[in-house]
Design a protein around this motif. Structure first.
Motif, PDB file in Angstrom:
ATOM      1  N   PRO A  15       0.818  -1.216   0.000  1.00 31.03           N
ATOM      2  CA  PRO A  15       0.000   0.000   0.000  1.00 31.03           C
ATOM      3  C   PRO A  15       0.852   1.267   0.000  1.00 31.03           C
ATOM      4  O   PRO A  15       0.520   2.251  -0.660  1.00 31.03           O
ATOM      5  CB  PRO A  15      -0.830  -0.126   1.278  1.00 31.03           C
ATOM      6  N   LYS A  16       1.968   1.254   0.697  1.00 31.94           N
ATOM      7  CA  LYS A  16       2.871   2.413   0.741  1.00 31.94           C
ATOM      8  C   LYS A  16       3.450   2.701  -0.646  1.00 31.94           C
ATOM      9  O   LYS A  16       3.563   3.861  -1.057  1.00 31.94           O
ATOM     10  CB  LYS A  16       3.990   2.150   1.755  1.00 31.94           C
ATOM     11  N   THR A  23       1.296   9.767  -5.383  1.00 30.38           N
ATOM     12  CA  THR A  23       1.879  11.054  -4.984  1.00 30.38           C
ATOM     13  C   THR A  23       2.874  11.577  -6.009  1.00 30.38           C
ATOM     14  O   THR A  23       2.796  12.735  -6.440  1.00 30.38           O
ATOM     15  CB  THR A  23       2.573  10.914  -3.611  1.00 30.38           C
ATOM     16  N   ARG A  24       3.788  10.726  -6.433  1.00 25.90           N
ATOM     17  CA  ARG A  24       4.826  11.171  -7.370  1.00 25.90           C
ATOM     18  C   ARG A  24       4.263  11.476  -8.754  1.00 25.90           C
ATOM     19  O   ARG A  24       4.716  12.403  -9.425  1.00 25.90           O
ATOM     20  CB  ARG A  24       5.943  10.138  -7.439  1.00 25.90           C
TER      21      ARG A  24
END
Length: 75
Positions: A15-16, A23-24
């Motif tokens: 998940p991270k 995000t990126r």
């Protein structure tokens, strides 16, 4: 609206890691289009079942990819 669709083998990302992709990718679109893109950027990370993808006409599995990485010393 900027849109990015990542298709990845299922169960290969945490998940991270998925969060980092979102995000990126959003930050990349903001760099390209400006801050106005942030609230409208959609990023989809789709997990494809093992054996549900291929290249050059050949179906690939995670086991096959693991063997290829081991053969090249990348594993």
């Amino acid at each position: 609206m900027p849109f990015a669709n990542f298709k990845v083998p299922e169960k290969t990302l945490t998940p991270k890691q998925k969060e980092e992709i979102v995000t990126r990718t959003t930050e990349l679109y903001v760099e390209l289009y400006g801050e106005r893109a942030r609230n409208n950027t959609m990023v989809l990370v789709e997990e494809v079942a093992d054996g549900g993808w291929g290249i050059s006409g050949n179906v690939l599995t995670l086991a096959m990819l693991g063997e290829a990485a081991a053969d090249t010393g990348d594993a």
